[in-house]
Enzyme design. Structure first.
Site, PDB file in Angstrom:
ATOM      1  N   ASP A   1      68.806  27.808 -16.223  1.00  0.00           N
ATOM      2  CA  ASP A   1      68.770  26.360 -16.015  1.00  0.00           C
ATOM      3  C   ASP A   1      70.181  25.791 -15.813  1.00  0.00           C
ATOM      4  OD1 ASP A   1      66.742  24.402 -15.594  1.00  0.00           O
ATOM      5  OD2 ASP A   1      67.450  23.334 -17.359  1.00  0.00           O
TER       6      ASP A   1
ATOM      7  N   GLU B   1      75.639  16.868 -19.143  1.00  0.00           N
ATOM      8  CA  GLU B   1      74.636  17.929 -19.279  1.00  0.00           C
ATOM      9  C   GLU B   1      75.254  19.316 -19.067  1.00  0.00           C
ATOM     10  OE1 GLU B   1      70.690  16.830 -18.386  1.00  0.00           O
ATOM     11  OE2 GLU B   1      70.391  18.592 -17.131  1.00  0.00           O
TER      12      GLU B   1
ATOM     13  N   GLU C   1      62.596  15.401 -12.753  1.00  0.00           N
ATOM     14  CA  GLU C   1      63.012  14.913 -14.077  1.00  0.00           C
ATOM     15  C   GLU C   1      61.806  14.731 -15.001  1.00  0.00           C
ATOM     16  OE1 GLU C   1      65.915  15.435 -14.574  1.00  0.00           O
ATOM     17  OE2 GLU C   1      67.338  13.899 -13.892  1.00  0.00           O
TER      18      GLU C   1
ATOM     19  N   GLU D   1      58.280  24.377 -10.546  1.00  0.00           N
ATOM     20  CA  GLU D   1      58.508  24.264 -11.994  1.00  0.00           C
ATOM     21  C   GLU D   1      57.702  25.325 -12.748  1.00  0.00           C
ATOM     22  OE1 GLU D   1      60.615  22.523 -13.832  1.00  0.00           O
ATOM     23  OE2 GLU D   1      61.461  21.241 -12.267  1.00  0.00           O
TER      24      GLU D   1
HETATM   25  C1  HMH Z   1      64.078  23.705 -13.520  1.00  0.00           C
HETATM   26  N1  HMH Z   1      63.699  21.309 -13.645  1.00  0.00           N
HETATM   27  C2  HMH Z   1      64.470  22.340 -13.969  1.00  0.00           C
HETATM   28  N2  HMH Z   1      65.597  22.166 -14.667  1.00  0.00           N
HETATM   29  C3  HMH Z   1      65.973  20.940 -15.072  1.00  0.00           C
HETATM   30  N3  HMH Z   1      67.103  20.813 -15.798  1.00  0.00           N
HETATM   31  C4  HMH Z   1      65.165  19.826 -14.758  1.00  0.00           C
HETATM   32  C5  HMH Z   1      64.026  20.056 -14.030  1.00  0.00           C
HETATM   33  C6  HMH Z   1      65.484  18.416 -15.209  1.00  0.00           C
HETATM   34  O1  HMH Z   1      66.745  18.046 -14.940  1.00  0.00           O
END
Ligand code: HMH
Length: 220
Positions: A47, A87, A139, A209
């Site tokens: 991520d 972040e 988001e 996702e």
């Molecule tokens: C895969 N989807 C993914 N990572 C993230 N950080 C977000 C959404 C939301 O920012």
């Protein structure tokens, strides 16, 4: 009904797909306290790489916004872009805590596929409406997934609560709702073909996702 927003109609029409993305076995295992920490570490590293690509995507959304005559949404998108700086710092701190090496990592195939999708928004032919809708749902999947991990009855391990609060907070929810209002306002003014393209992007995000969570939790 007739006064229901476009995004609300999609959420209802594609409920099953939306729930596969937001109640995935991986995030549900965080909530249950049964999460495999190897999988959590894998998610964290992947991520981090995703968010680096997401910065460029949000910049492309901002650029499309600025190229319009109406720039009322500019500050919300700029705020979202700015918060990605914090972040990225959070990911580095969290990676150090979990012993995840962010430098020596390479993207797994679902991540690469998702990042390629994000990069496709560089094309100036892709409309602001499609881009802001995509931004909103990306988001929102995280918001909904992680809010569930801190809702009543959760057994989320203490050391994962910070992660869940990052996306599960009331503040992040309000931010997602602002993005949703922008998307709905844009969608309300568009032809049915343009709305159809945005709906396709919405569904593509849900699919990507699910792929991302599957990748994170896979034991292979
Ligand atoms: C895969 N989807 C993914 N990572 C993230 N950080 C977000 C959404 C939301 O920012």
């Amino acid at each position: 009904g007739a006064d229901e927003s476009t995004t609300a109609r999609w959420m209802a029409a594609h409920r099953g797909m939306y729930e596969r993305a937001t109640r995935h076995p991986f995030t549900v295992s965080i909530r249950d306290g049964t999460v495999d920490l190897v999988a959590f570490r894998r998610w964290l590293g992947q991520d981090y790489m995703f968010v680096r690509e997401f910065v460029a995507f949000v910049a492309s959304v901002l650029l499309k916004c600025c190229k319009q005559s109406d720039r009322t949404d500019m500050e919300i998108i700029l705020g979202g872009l700015a918060s990605l700086s914090d972040e990225l710092s959070w990911f580095k701190k969290e990676a150090a805590k979990w012993g995840v090496d962010l430098v020596g990592i390479s993207p797994l195939s679902s991540n690469t596929e998702y990042c390629r999708f994000l990069q496709s928004f560089d094309d100036p032919e892709i409309s602001y409406t499609v881009a802001i809708t995509t931004f909103w749902i990306i988001e929102t999947v995280y918001q909904d997934s992680f809010a569930f991990c801190i809702e009543e009855g959760h057994r989320t391990p203490l050391e994962l609560l910070g992660t869940c609060q990052r996306w599960g907070s009331a503040e992040f929810k309000q931010y997602c709702q602002s993005l949703q209002r922008i998307a709905d306002r844009c969608l309300a003014n568009r032809t049915s073909d343009a709305v159809k393209s945005a709906e396709e992007a919405f569904l593509r995000v849900l699919e990507l996702e699910v792929g991302f969570w599957d990748m994170s939790s896979s034991r292979s």
